[in-house]
Motif scaffolding. Sequence first.
Motif, mmCIF file in Angstrom:
data_model
loop_
_atom_site.group_PDB
_atom_site.id
_atom_site.type_symbol
_atom_site.label_atom_id
_atom_site.label_comp_id
_atom_site.label_asym_id
_atom_site.label_seq_id
_atom_site.Cartn_x
_atom_site.Cartn_y
_atom_site.Cartn_z
ATOM 1 N N ASP A 27 6.095 -8.896 -5.548
ATOM 2 C CA ASP A 27 6.945 -8.612 -6.701
ATOM 3 C C ASP A 27 6.633 -7.226 -7.260
ATOM 4 O OD1 ASP A 27 5.238 -8.966 -9.409
ATOM 5 O OD2 ASP A 27 4.528 -10.399 -7.921
ATOM 6 N N VAL A 28 7.658 -6.614 -7.826
ATOM 7 C CA VAL A 28 7.540 -5.296 -8.431
ATOM 8 C C VAL A 28 8.138 -5.374 -9.826
ATOM 9 C CG1 VAL A 28 8.117 -2.847 -8.231
ATOM 10 C CG2 VAL A 28 7.805 -4.218 -6.154
ATOM 11 N N ARG A 29 7.346 -5.014 -10.815
ATOM 12 C CA ARG A 29 7.814 -5.083 -12.197
ATOM 13 C C ARG A 29 8.310 -3.723 -12.676
ATOM 14 N NH1 ARG A 29 3.266 -8.727 -12.161
ATOM 15 N NH2 ARG A 29 1.790 -7.146 -12.887
ATOM 16 N N GLN A 30 9.158 -3.771 -13.676
ATOM 17 C CA GLN A 30 9.782 -2.547 -14.187
ATOM 18 C C GLN A 30 8.727 -1.508 -14.590
ATOM 19 O OE1 GLN A 30 12.822 -3.345 -17.073
ATOM 20 N NE2 GLN A 30 12.899 -1.232 -17.791
ATOM 21 N N GLY A 31 8.928 -0.276 -14.107
ATOM 22 C CA GLY A 31 8.039 0.821 -14.461
ATOM 23 C C GLY A 31 6.793 0.930 -13.611
ATOM 24 N N GLU A 32 6.612 -0.001 -12.665
ATOM 25 C CA GLU A 32 5.425 0.037 -11.815
ATOM 26 C C GLU A 32 5.635 0.950 -10.606
ATOM 27 O OE1 GLU A 32 2.731 -3.890 -11.866
ATOM 28 O OE2 GLU A 32 4.640 -4.170 -10.839
ATOM 29 N N LEU A 33 4.513 1.478 -10.120
ATOM 30 C CA LEU A 33 4.467 2.104 -8.798
ATOM 31 C C LEU A 33 3.592 1.181 -7.951
ATOM 32 C CD1 LEU A 33 3.557 5.841 -7.966
ATOM 33 C CD2 LEU A 33 3.517 3.946 -6.359
ATOM 34 N N ILE A 34 4.228 0.493 -7.020
ATOM 35 C CA ILE A 34 3.537 -0.459 -6.154
ATOM 36 C C ILE A 34 3.457 0.141 -4.752
ATOM 37 C CG2 ILE A 34 3.613 -2.773 -5.122
ATOM 38 C CD1 ILE A 34 3.127 -2.740 -8.144
ATOM 39 N N THR A 35 2.313 0.035 -4.117
ATOM 40 C CA THR A 35 2.204 0.516 -2.743
ATOM 41 C C THR A 35 1.902 -0.634 -1.794
ATOM 42 O OG1 THR A 35 1.221 2.178 -1.280
ATOM 43 C CG2 THR A 35 -0.275 1.103 -2.818
ATOM 44 N N LEU A 36 2.471 -0.526 -0.601
ATOM 45 C CA LEU A 36 2.254 -1.480 0.475
ATOM 46 C C LEU A 36 1.608 -0.700 1.612
ATOM 47 C CD1 LEU A 36 2.775 -4.304 1.724
ATOM 48 C CD2 LEU A 36 5.066 -3.514 2.347
ATOM 49 N N ILE A 37 0.335 -0.989 1.875
ATOM 50 C CA ILE A 37 -0.396 -0.247 2.902
ATOM 51 C C ILE A 37 -0.736 -1.162 4.078
ATOM 52 C CG2 ILE A 37 -1.352 1.387 1.230
ATOM 53 C CD1 ILE A 37 -4.050 -0.089 1.464
ATOM 54 N N GLY A 38 -1.053 -0.544 5.192
ATOM 55 C CA GLY A 38 -1.401 -1.311 6.387
ATOM 56 C C GLY A 38 -1.252 -0.439 7.615
ATOM 57 N N ALA A 39 -1.766 -0.916 8.739
ATOM 58 C CA ALA A 39 -1.727 -0.150 9.983
ATOM 59 C C ALA A 39 -0.307 -0.114 10.541
ATOM 60 C CB ALA A 39 -2.676 -0.783 10.998
ATOM 61 N N ASN A 40 -0.096 0.743 11.539
ATOM 62 C CA ASN A 40 1.174 0.771 12.263
ATOM 63 C C ASN A 40 1.469 -0.601 12.836
ATOM 64 O OD1 ASN A 40 2.315 3.303 12.051
ATOM 65 N ND2 ASN A 40 1.143 4.159 13.740
ATOM 66 N N GLY A 41 2.728 -1.033 12.721
ATOM 67 C CA GLY A 41 3.115 -2.317 13.284
ATOM 68 C C GLY A 41 2.795 -3.514 12.413
ATOM 69 N N ALA A 42 2.337 -3.271 11.186
ATOM 70 C CA ALA A 42 1.973 -4.388 10.298
ATOM 71 C C ALA A 42 3.191 -5.112 9.736
ATOM 72 C CB ALA A 42 1.104 -3.881 9.147
ATOM 73 N N GLY A 43 4.354 -4.427 9.741
ATOM 74 C CA GLY A 43 5.570 -5.036 9.190
ATOM 75 C C GLY A 43 6.041 -4.392 7.906
ATOM 76 N N LYS A 44 5.462 -3.263 7.542
ATOM 77 C CA LYS A 44 5.785 -2.627 6.256
ATOM 78 C C LYS A 44 7.230 -2.099 6.225
ATOM 79 C CE LYS A 44 2.575 0.540 6.460
ATOM 80 N NZ LYS A 44 2.276 0.381 7.917
#
Length: 241
Positions: A27-44
């Motif tokens: 989930d991402v809330r209003q005004g947030e900067l959310i990052t999704l990290i992971g290796a290549n091929g993780a599904g990002k």
Amino acid sequence: MTTTVLKIAGLKVAYGGIQAVKGIDLDVRQGELITLIGANGAGKTTTLKAITGTLPECRVDGHIEYAGQAIKGLGSFELVRKKLAMVPEGRGVFTRMSIQENLLMGAFTRNDKQGIADDMEKWFAVFPRLKERAAQMAGTLSGGEQQMLAMARALMSHPQLLLLDEPSMGLSPIMVEKIFEVIRSVAAQGITILLVEQNARLALQAAHRAYVMESGLITMQGDAQQMLNDPKVREAYLGEA
């Protein structure tokens, strides 16, 4: 209580017999900067494309909700009208159009001519290199300049939620710093951002919260600054023992 702008529940994506995303919640809330990290091929990237409806032929299960509405199955052009914009991996600028024409394409859902002109000047001030080359064909720009243009074009749509897919990929260290400076500046203006990024250190330094994705699953989530100091994250993604 802060409004939830994006809510993903039980998201699964399968290409034939290959399960690229295996049931994630995010989930991402209003005004947030959310990052999704992971290796290549993780599904990002697959996750971002599932949100925006830009995946090739595949099976998408689960719930995707944006601004309180289910959006799974909507076309990407419909999402832009709903103020959801994405800067794709590889930038995707219109190479045979000028910088100015690319920016106008970003504002295609708007009809406030003065507002569009004002916004163009606003983003030219943020990206002075683009202003200097406003009439230049986008295909002749460097990779870093194209990334700036792709971001400015997305911002011309006045997004409520901005998705960024690997904005630093292939850029020089100096240009990477510039791009992250702009990301922090955009976030400071209150624009909600979901950032997919392989440069885990810069992503975590910029973000409020973070998710770690491995082999199609969310394996960790929490405060981004705390993750910077987590031994497992440091070893796996920051190159530190």
